[in-house]
Design an enzyme around this catalytic site. Structure first.
Site, PDB file in Angstrom:
ATOM      1  N   HIS A  33      -0.180   2.207  15.319  1.00 12.18           N
ATOM      2  CA  HIS A  33       1.066   2.609  14.658  1.00 12.18           C
ATOM      3  C   HIS A  33       2.272   2.350  15.546  1.00 12.18           C
ATOM      4  CE1 HIS A  33      -2.278   4.837  12.845  1.00 12.18           C
ATOM      5  NE2 HIS A  33      -1.692   4.415  11.746  1.00 12.18           N
ATOM      6  N   GLU A  48      -4.093  -6.647   3.180  1.00  9.75           N
ATOM      7  CA  GLU A  48      -2.822  -7.308   3.504  1.00  9.75           C
ATOM      8  C   GLU A  48      -2.831  -8.777   3.073  1.00  9.75           C
ATOM      9  OE1 GLU A  48      -4.398  -5.205   5.507  1.00  9.75           O
ATOM     10  OE2 GLU A  48      -2.935  -3.583   5.439  1.00  9.75           O
ATOM     11  N   GLN A  77       2.141  -2.200   5.801  1.00  6.29           N
ATOM     12  CA  GLN A  77       2.367  -0.800   6.199  1.00  6.29           C
ATOM     13  C   GLN A  77       2.659  -0.629   7.691  1.00  6.29           C
ATOM     14  OE1 GLN A  77      -0.828   2.175   5.196  1.00  6.29           O
ATOM     15  NE2 GLN A  77       0.647   2.601   3.574  1.00  6.29           N
ATOM     16  N   GLU A 125       0.849  -1.190   0.000  1.00  6.71           N
ATOM     17  CA  GLU A 125       0.000   0.000   0.000  1.00  6.71           C
ATOM     18  C   GLU A 125       0.888   1.245   0.000  1.00  6.71           C
ATOM     19  OE1 GLU A 125      -2.031  -0.860   3.662  1.00  6.71           O
ATOM     20  OE2 GLU A 125      -2.768  -2.721   2.788  1.00  6.71           O
ATOM     21  N   TYR A 177      -1.262  -4.271  11.254  1.00  6.32           N
ATOM     22  CA  TYR A 177      -2.117  -4.703  10.141  1.00  6.32           C
ATOM     23  C   TYR A 177      -1.610  -5.986   9.484  1.00  6.32           C
ATOM     24  CZ  TYR A 177      -3.457   0.044  11.118  1.00  6.32           C
ATOM     25  OH  TYR A 177      -3.831   1.176  11.770  1.00  6.32           O
ATOM     26  N   LEU A 211      -5.761  -2.211  -0.850  1.00  3.29           N
ATOM     27  CA  LEU A 211      -5.644  -2.104   0.600  1.00  3.29           C
ATOM     28  C   LEU A 211      -6.160  -3.426   1.201  1.00  3.29           C
ATOM     29  CD1 LEU A 211      -6.932   0.988   2.619  1.00  3.29           C
ATOM     30  CD2 LEU A 211      -6.224  -1.182   3.566  1.00  3.29           C
TER      31      LEU A 211
END
Ligand SMILES: Cc1ncc(C[n+]2csc(CCOP(=O)(O)OP(=O)(O)O)c2C)c(N)n1
Ligand SMILES: [Mg+2]
Length: 726
Positions: A517, A446, A468, A415, A472, A444
């Site tokens: 994140h 995975e 990313q 992505e 994920y 998008l």
């Protein structure tokens, strides 16, 4: 005798007495063709009966059969033996019909060996009962339903890319990828996602030559699928040609099946073949079908037996019922003889034998491959400035650039990795330099990204996909665990999915994040047999480790995860602002898998063992400790799987005290493995461990409460230093 066997024989025998007066004229072309269908179907049927008998006799271990589904033989007959097939566990008819197309095949023996778990079975070597054979272009599958679809779609997409990039590809440029699955499996998000990704890719105008075959028997174990559901779900999807065939009537099914295969071959786009079937004998030998179906319903299915229908086609072509019955019986005799011939065959005899295909490692050859890759990179321009000191992100970018230049099999995708160059710029400029065929954005999804990687590996490419964020990966992780890592195991290395999955992860991103994140959960990767997990910390190691992973993919078909600490991507300084001590020149060519890096200190009284963000944190703490008279050295693991056991033990012994500095979670984190390694090595200690909390990472500065801090590392080190004399 199985009631289905009795029913078939009785029906034919009844017919024998009734129809002897109505023998049609023999059409030898037609009859030869239908004999082939019958041969495949009846052999598959008898193997199902034999599977259950073998299990009852304690000689067999698998009873999920293909009975009722045997018209899938026609799918093989509509295809070529060079078309890669990823099959449903009920596609026995397909396997036998495919074997007819390849001289010197031994399908009965193959399947019996699989049922009996024998070491000479040609694909899994007794590790599982799978349909697979290198000579038949049948790629073995696991029993996780639908998990093979992302790979199948990936292979269909990659096939064309491999030919376009002039890479050696095992499959012809006009091949059709065929992939079969059940009706209940069609509802799995993995199937839905894979079919969607095929359609979305075709929608962009790219060739996706895949034939989806849904073998719809109306049940997922005991749960009925509504009769019209598959058609409702897939009958009118934009871009998906949908064809329906009745497997109980092979005569009418054949033209539809042929059309489905030809459409994919000619138009290079996805086709969905809905093959209606019945399921005889319940889900498996252990499944008491009577607990959820009425006996009358079960018996009613017998009249839909594809074998009876094929027998009828044979009769129409002029074959006598007596001949059909005789052949049916003869097939059973042949199978029984082959069972007896296997009586003394060997089963897998040791853990070492079982595990041999899991992680073949040839470190010397990998080092040679690194040297070859290095020779292929562009020569430095004369008079150029001395090599640049780089950040981690710059170093990975440069290494990707170099690998794309050195080996045309390398492709980079994920992505936002294309034009944008990745969320953190790690793939910046690569698409421009190497073209959209080799560096590109994906959907998008995975699961589709990893499926493309798995398929690309099978097509002869060297995929370097990006996930990313570590958070994920988890929704797609089975593509690594269930598919990628098991392929060498279930094919004894005959089918390969070399791949380096780059994953941006771990915590400590300043001013950005929250859990998704800043995910520090890596346990899910460390327990996958054979998977290599690399975690570079510094620019100089990163390029070398990436090269090593690619070289291992080339040499040993190694599947690696390259876990990149996001917070270190653009880090320049180590001890204080402006010192630029975390920049580095990529001097090493290669870091052998499982070798740590030591920041040695001759007079050290303790060793801090860490990785990722923990390394610069530990180095800073070591400097502070030195001011209070405690000297410490730091070991960077670099590889989280396999752990650098010898280096861990040597570093521990050299100081006698160990502090394990683990930014992953207290439970299931990497540190658990390090402590266990030390204990099992007989290291007498003392050992302490500091780790992050068993928590998700909250947003903003609150993250500091759950992530391991330098203060905690320092406290742990001081406590350890005070623990008695060495
Ligand atoms: C992901 C996953 N969940 C559950 C199972 C257990 N399971 C094995 S077969 C099956 C039913 C599959 O039904 P269908 O797709 O219709 O295939 P059929 O057996 O009817 O041919 C289930 C639930 C599995 N193998 N994989
Ligand atoms: Mg089913």
């Amino acid at each position: 005798m199985d009631p289905l066997d009795t029913y078939f024989r009785t029906s034919l025998t009844a017919d024998l007495s009734e129809s002897s007066s109505a023998i049609a004229l023999l059409d030898s072309d037609k009859s030869a063709w239908w004999w082939r269908v019958f041969e495949a179907q009846a052999t598959s049927r008898h193997l199902d009966f034999v599977a259950r008998e073998l299990q009852q006799a304690g000689r067999g271990f698998y009873t999920i059969g293909s009975s009722g589904h045997e018209s899938n033989a026609l799918v093989a007959m509509a295809l070529r033996p060079t078309d890669p097939a990823l099959l449903h566990y009920r596609s026995g008819g397909f396997y036998l019909a495919r074997a007819q197309q390849v001289p010197r095949s031994t399908p009965i023996r193959d399947i019996l060996q699989g049922l009996m778990g024998l070491a000479d079975e040609p694909i899994a070597g007794g590790r599982h009962k799978v349909f697979g054979h290198p000579g038949l272009a049948v790629i073995p599958q696991t029993s996780t339903i639908a998990s093979h679809l992302p790979r199948a779609v990936g292979l269909a997409v990659a096939l064309h890319r491999a030919h376009r990039l002039k890479v050696d590809c095992e499959w012809p440029a006009d091949a059709v990828v065929v992939c079969s699955f059940g009706d209940a499996s069609a509802n799995h998000s993995t199937a839905a996602g894979a079919i969607n990704s095929a359609l979305a890719t075709a929608f962009r105008g790219l060739p996706v030559p895949i034939l989806f075959v849904c073998e719809d028997n109306g049940f997922g174990i005991s749960v009925p699928t509504p009769a019209d559901w598959i058609e409702a779900a897939y009958g009118s999807r934009p871009g998906l040609r949908y064809l329906i065939a009745d497997g109980s009537d092979p005569g009418s099914a054949w033209p539809v099946i042929e059309q489905a295969a030809d459409t994919v071959r000619d138009q290079r786009r996805p086709v969905f073949l809905h093959l209606r079937t019945v399921r005889f004998g319940g889900h498996a030998g252990s499944d008491a079908e009577v607990s959820y179906r009425r006996p009358r319903e079960i018996e009613a299915d017998y009249s839909r037996d594809p074998l009876l229908a094929t027998a009828s086609c044979l009769r129409t072509a002029g074959v006598s019922t007596a001949d059909i019955l005789a052949r049916y019986k003869a097939i059973r005799t042949e199978i029984d003889e082959q069972v007896e011939a296997l009586a003394d065959d060997r089963r897998l005899g040791s853990a070492a034998e079982i595990m041999a295909p899991l992680a073949p490692r040839h470190p010397n050859e990998v080092a040679d491959t690194v040297r070859t890759l290095q020779r292929m990179r562009p020569a430095p321009i004369e008079g150029q400035r001395p090599p640049k000191r780089r950040t981690l992100a710059e170093s990975i970018n440069a290494a990707l650039d170099e690998l794309l230049t050195a080996d045309r099999r390398v492709i980079v995708f994920g992505e936002d990795v294309g034009v944008k160059g990745g969320v953190y710029g790690v793939t910046a400029r690569l698409a421009r330099q190497h073209g959209a065929a080799r560096v590109f954005d994906t959907l998008l999804d995975e699961q589709a990204i990893l499926g493309l990687g798995l398929g690309a590996g099978l097509a002869g490419l060297l995929p370097i996909p990006e996930v990313q964020y570590l958070a994920y990966l988890h929704n797609a992780e089975d593509q690594l665990r269930g598919e990628g890592a098991t392929l060498p195991f279930f094919s004894q290395g005959r089918f390969r999915n070399p791949m380096v999955v780059r994953i941006a992860g771990l915590g400590y991103q300043k001013g950005f994040g929250g859990h998704f994140h800043n995910d520090n959960a890596v346990a899910v990767l460390r327990d996958i047999p054979g998977l290599v997990v690399a975690c570079p910390t510094r620019a100089d190691d990163a390029a070398a480790m990436l090269r090593t992973c690619v070289a291992a993919a080339i040499t040993d078909a190694t599947l690696s995860v390259f876990l990149e600490p996001i917070a270190l991507y653009h880090q320049r300084d180590l001890y204080q602002a402006g010192d630029q001590a975390w920049l580095a020149v990529a001097e090493n060519d290669h870091v052998p898998i499982g070798r740590a890096r030591s920041y040695r200190n001759g007079s050290a009284v303790l060793t801090m063992i860490s990785f990722g963000n923990g390394v610069p944190m530990s180095l800073r703490v070591a400097r502070r400790l030195a001011a209070s008279g405690v000297t410490a050295q730091v070991l960077d693991l670099r590889w989280l799987a396999p752990l650098p056991v010898a280096d861990i033990v040597a570093a521990a012994k050299s100081t006698g005290r160990v502090l394990v500095v683990d930014e992953t979670r207290h439970s299931g984190g990497v540190g658990e493995g390090v402590v266990t390694t030390l204990v099992e090595s007989g290291f007498p200690g003392p050992i302490r461990r500091v780790a992050s909390e068993d928590s998700f990472v909250p947003l903003g500065t609150a993250a500091e409460h759950v992530l391991l801090s330098e203060d905690e590392i320092e406290k742990g080190a001081l406590a350890l230093a005070e623990m008695g004399e060495r």
